[in-house]
Design a protein around this motif. Structure first.
Motif, PDB file in Angstrom:
ATOM      1  N   PHE A   5      13.045   7.055  -4.711  1.00 17.62           N
ATOM      2  CA  PHE A   5      13.732   6.384  -3.608  1.00 17.62           C
ATOM      3  C   PHE A   5      13.065   5.048  -3.273  1.00 17.62           C
ATOM      4  O   PHE A   5      13.721   4.008  -3.153  1.00 17.62           O
ATOM      5  CB  PHE A   5      13.739   7.290  -2.370  1.00 17.62           C
ATOM      6  N   ILE A   6      11.746   5.089  -3.149  1.00 14.54           N
ATOM      7  CA  ILE A   6      11.016   3.868  -2.769  1.00 14.54           C
ATOM      8  C   ILE A   6      11.181   2.794  -3.845  1.00 14.54           C
ATOM      9  O   ILE A   6      11.293   1.600  -3.542  1.00 14.54           O
ATOM     10  CB  ILE A   6       9.533   4.204  -2.481  1.00 14.54           C
ATOM     11  N   ARG A   7      11.258   3.228  -5.112  1.00 15.28           N
ATOM     12  CA  ARG A   7      11.474   2.246  -6.191  1.00 15.28           C
ATOM     13  C   ARG A   7      12.775   1.470  -5.976  1.00 15.28           C
ATOM     14  O   ARG A   7      12.853   0.274  -6.236  1.00 15.28           O
ATOM     15  CB  ARG A   7      11.485   2.946  -7.552  1.00 15.28           C
ATOM     16  N   GLN A   8      13.806   2.164  -5.478  1.00 16.92           N
ATOM     17  CA  GLN A   8      15.091   1.473  -5.263  1.00 16.92           C
ATOM     18  C   GLN A   8      14.973   0.403  -4.178  1.00 16.92           C
ATOM     19  O   GLN A   8      15.528  -0.680  -4.288  1.00 16.92           O
ATOM     20  CB  GLN A   8      16.199   2.457  -4.861  1.00 16.92           C
ATOM     21  N   VAL A   9      14.255   0.757  -3.093  1.00 18.19           N
ATOM     22  CA  VAL A   9      14.222  -0.145  -1.932  1.00 18.19           C
ATOM     23  C   VAL A   9      13.160  -1.237  -2.093  1.00 18.19           C
ATOM     24  O   VAL A   9      13.428  -2.423  -1.916  1.00 18.19           O
ATOM     25  CB  VAL A   9      13.970   0.668  -0.636  1.00 18.19           C
ATOM     26  N   LEU A  10      11.963  -0.808  -2.470  1.00 21.25           N
ATOM     27  CA  LEU A  10      10.842  -1.754  -2.571  1.00 21.25           C
ATOM     28  C   LEU A  10      10.867  -2.505  -3.906  1.00 21.25           C
ATOM     29  O   LEU A  10      10.453  -3.656  -3.990  1.00 21.25           O
ATOM     30  CB  LEU A  10       9.533  -0.955  -2.470  1.00 21.25           C
ATOM     31  N   GLY A  11      11.349  -1.834  -4.938  1.00 23.31           N
ATOM     32  CA  GLY A  11      11.388  -2.425  -6.268  1.00 23.31           C
ATOM     33  C   GLY A  11      12.706  -3.130  -6.538  1.00 23.31           C
ATOM     34  O   GLY A  11      12.833  -4.345  -6.405  1.00 23.31           O
ATOM     35  N   TRP A  12      13.737  -2.336  -6.859  1.00 26.50           N
ATOM     36  CA  TRP A  12      15.016  -2.923  -7.289  1.00 26.50           C
ATOM     37  C   TRP A  12      15.605  -3.911  -6.298  1.00 26.50           C
ATOM     38  O   TRP A  12      16.026  -5.001  -6.653  1.00 26.50           O
ATOM     39  CB  TRP A  12      16.059  -1.823  -7.540  1.00 26.50           C
ATOM     40  N   GLY A  65       0.807  -1.225   0.000  1.00 25.47           N
ATOM     41  CA  GLY A  65       0.000   0.000   0.000  1.00 25.47           C
ATOM     42  C   GLY A  65       0.837   1.269   0.000  1.00 25.47           C
ATOM     43  O   GLY A  65       0.453   2.272   0.597  1.00 25.47           O
ATOM     44  N   LEU A  66       1.981   1.229  -0.689  1.00 22.63           N
ATOM     45  CA  LEU A  66       2.862   2.401  -0.677  1.00 22.63           C
ATOM     46  C   LEU A  66       2.616   3.287  -1.892  1.00 22.63           C
ATOM     47  O   LEU A  66       2.491   2.792  -3.018  1.00 22.63           O
ATOM     48  CB  LEU A  66       4.326   1.954  -0.654  1.00 22.63           C
ATOM     49  N   LEU A  67       2.556   4.589  -1.649  1.00 21.73           N
ATOM     50  CA  LEU A  67       2.348   5.598  -2.695  1.00 21.73           C
ATOM     51  C   LEU A  67       1.132   5.262  -3.560  1.00 21.73           C
ATOM     52  O   LEU A  67       1.227   5.235  -4.790  1.00 21.73           O
ATOM     53  CB  LEU A  67       3.604   5.757  -3.569  1.00 21.73           C
ATOM     54  N   LEU A  68       0.023   4.987  -2.891  1.00 28.27           N
ATOM     55  CA  LEU A  68      -1.219   4.703  -3.621  1.00 28.27           C
ATOM     56  C   LEU A  68      -2.265   5.767  -3.305  1.00 28.27           C
ATOM     57  O   LEU A  68      -2.280   6.338  -2.206  1.00 28.27           O
ATOM     58  CB  LEU A  68      -1.766   3.333  -3.227  1.00 28.27           C
ATOM     59  N   GLU A  69      -3.155   6.000  -4.278  1.00 29.29           N
ATOM     60  CA  GLU A  69      -4.344   6.809  -4.013  1.00 29.29           C
ATOM     61  C   GLU A  69      -5.334   5.936  -3.232  1.00 29.29           C
ATOM     62  O   GLU A  69      -5.147   4.726  -3.121  1.00 29.29           O
ATOM     63  CB  GLU A  69      -4.992   7.247  -5.343  1.00 29.29           C
ATOM     64  N   LEU A  70      -6.393   6.548  -2.754  1.00 27.11           N
ATOM     65  CA  LEU A  70      -7.371   5.777  -1.965  1.00 27.11           C
ATOM     66  C   LEU A  70      -7.999   4.650  -2.772  1.00 27.11           C
ATOM     67  O   LEU A  70      -8.359   3.598  -2.236  1.00 27.11           O
ATOM     68  CB  LEU A  70      -8.467   6.709  -1.438  1.00 27.11           C
ATOM     69  N   ASP A  71      -8.120   4.845  -4.093  1.00 29.34           N
ATOM     70  CA  ASP A  71      -8.729   3.782  -4.909  1.00 29.34           C
ATOM     71  C   ASP A  71      -7.716   2.718  -5.344  1.00 29.34           C
ATOM     72  O   ASP A  71      -8.024   1.868  -6.181  1.00 29.34           O
ATOM     73  CB  ASP A  71      -9.413   4.390  -6.138  1.00 29.34           C
ATOM     74  N   GLY A  72      -6.511   2.774  -4.799  1.00 25.06           N
ATOM     75  CA  GLY A  72      -5.524   1.733  -5.090  1.00 25.06           C
ATOM     76  C   GLY A  72      -4.700   1.987  -6.348  1.00 25.06           C
ATOM     77  O   GLY A  72      -3.837   1.180  -6.707  1.00 25.06           O
TER      78      GLY A  72
END
Ligand code: DLZ
Ligand code: SF4
Length: 517
Positions: A307-314, A166-173
């Motif tokens: 930043f989050i892409r590096q940690v949560l993604g890559w 649920g990171l960097l999401l709008e309320l509708d997902g």
């Protein structure tokens, strides 16, 4: 009389990159039922020529962690390097004898090398290994996603992870800001647009000072200048570093994430990967903190997302790739890159300014940011056809945050295209023009980034076209390379021959080798 109850105690082995309380190796561990063994051993400290910063950081962090565990009431059998132990297995045997524990437990290690060796360990008591829960996805989850897919692209895996947490999401997902990825806004080159914050200096305590002396003495031949030691060695210190980064750098992190600067090794980077990879910081906590900074209006969405892409993604994706493809992955070398690694990778003595700057800070500090690793050093290694195994061993040795699960896919797959495109849809090959655009190194270089051949031509240029020419057959079928291949194919044969021949000579001068044509 009732006999006193004899406690059945378990001995838990905690490795140097498993320094997390209550998780990983210490999941469900209590001082009532478990003893701990930790050891600074020759095998781990010398399987590659680790940077002195990396050894000092790990040893000091291990010693701080030992003291925290003792304060929690754990009995810790700790073998410092001075005791001369060779292997972790030997340390477990000693601790078993000393403690009389009736079983041994260990969280799965991060490197295949140790994973394989542990599968052959046997003790006089049962030995159990269990999954490392300090990551945001498991190898089984990754395999379920990967099985049957034609392409394993990070971008799609990353979207699943965004939804899962649920990171960097709008309320509708849907994705915050209407886009999953703001990379296009994160590519600015460096022209000294703004001041780079001075990183706060650290007070070294006695444990760290002792460890630095030990490392200077015992690992004198390893790279690294410990007079510049700059790392925190406890969870508390790592937290402070993260907070400083969020307050002072994160807002500009995205914009300048791909920039190269003469004046600073760090720019606006977080320097948190070493803390994440040893367990001093928790990846989900880091992502939540960064998201909160965006939600509070303190940083732009593109910065938080980058930043989050590096940690949560890559980070999760490369770990997934590693365990999905190992051990075969380490053997891949589809471009047949076999040229010997030049000695100057260990001295930084090269007149290519960008390369000199990236190598010098890597060797001195054990640090290089993503673009220095990928587009300066990795790009050169790719274009020059440097031996994949040697380049990977070098990357594993020199960086403070390098453990094979993260280093190997990034080097072999992403930088060297040794996996033929399992990770990256095209080789990260670039000419001097890219390096010039991203920073200010070319201004102080003896070479001219605009020249392809002739005296003073930037080596990256002829090597780039030589690479395109050499791998034409393979690259022609890649739609993402179509434009560049057409550009090359439509040139006059004479022009091409001149560039390739200049590239050959340049390479022979920079990385002499008889073996490669
Ligand atoms: C990197 C490293 C070093 C330099 N030294 C030690 C050590 O002495 N003891 C230890 O437990 N771990 C060390 N490490 C980290 C290990 O190499 C790491 O746990 C494995 O590579 C698995 O990821
Ligand atoms: Fe690097 Fe070429 Fe620029 Fe020199 S001219 S700094 S070698 S890109």
């Amino acid at each position: 009389m009732i006999a006193p109850e004899v406690k059945q105690q378990t001995l838990i082995l905690v490795l140097g990159d498993q320094l997390s309380h209550g998780r990983g190796a210490l999941k469900n561990a209590s001082p009532d039922t478990a003893c701990i063994v930790m050891a600074e051993v020759k095998e781990e400290a010398t399987y590659v020529r680790h940077n002195k910063h990396k050894i000092a950081f790990i040893f000091s962090a291990m010693r701080h962690f030992r003291d925290e565990l003792r304060a929690q009431g754990f009995q810790v059998y700790y073998y410092p390097f001075e005791e001369g132990l060779n292997s972790l297995q030997g340390a477990v045997e000693l601790a078993l004898k000393a403690s009389g524990c009736s079983s041994v437990r260990c969280c799965e290690p991060g490197e295949y090398r140790l994973f394989k060796s542990m599968s052959e360990w046997a003790f006089s008591v049962p030995f159990e290994r269990f999954e490392d829960d300090r990551f945001l996805s498991t190898p089984a989850e990754f395999a379920a996603w990967a099985d049957g897919r034609k392409q394993l692209r990070m971008e799609y895996f990353y979207r699943i992870m965004r939804k899962k947490y649920g990171l960097l999401l709008e309320l509708d997902g849907t994705a915050a800001g209407g886009k999953w990825n703001f990379d296009a806004e994160n590519r600015k080159g460096w022209r000294s647009q703004k001041p780079i914050p001075d990183r706060p200096s650290l007070e070294l305590d006695e444990i760290t000072t002792d460890v630095i002396e030990l490392v200077q003495r015992e690992f004198a031949e390893h790279p690294g200048d410990l007079s510049q030691f700059y790392l925190s060695v406890s969870a508390e210190g790592a937290e402070a570093q993260l907070s400083w980064f969020i307050d002072h750098c994160l807002a500009d992190f995205g914009t300048y994430q791909d920039a190269l600067a003469e004046e600073s090794p760090w720019l606006f980077h977080g320097l948190v990967s070493a803390y994440l990879n040893t367990g001093l910081l928790d990846p989900l906590d880091v992502c939540n903190r960064v998201e909160a900074a965006w939600r509070d209006g303190r940083v732009p969405l593109a910065a938080a997302e980058g930043f989050i892409r590096q940690v949560l993604g890559w980070r999760e994706y490369v770990r997934g790739m590693y365990w999905y493809y190992m051990p075969d992955y380490a053997e891949l070398n589809v471009l047949g890159a076999k040229r010997a690694l030049p000695d100057w990778f260990w001295t930084a003595e090269t007149d290519m300014r960008c390369m000199h700057k990236a190598l010098a800070q890597t060797l001195e500090l054990g640090y290089g940011h993503h673009i220095q690793r990928l587009m300066v050093i990795g790009n050169f290694a790719l274009l020059a056809g440097l031996d994949v195994e040697q380049v990977c061993a070098w990357f594993l040795a020199v960086y403070i945050d390098a453990f094979e699960w993260v280093e190997l896919p990034n080097t072999l797959g992403m930088a060297l295209h040794g996996d033929g495109g399992l990770m990256a849809s095209k080789p990260y090959a670039a000419s001097g023009k890219y390096i010039q655009r991203q920073g200010d190194h070319c201004r102080d270089c003896v070479y001219d980034p605009k020249k392809v051949t002739g005296e003073g031509a930037c080596p990256y240029n002829s090597l780039y076209w030589r690479f395109i020419d050499k791998h034409q057959a393979r690259l022609k079928s890649n739609p993402r390379m179509a434009l560049i291949m057409r550009n090359w194919e439509t040139r006059e044969a004479d022009t091409k021959a001149t560039i390739v021949s200049w590239g050959d000579d340049t390479l022979q001068r920079l990385a002499p080798d008889q073996a490669e044509g």
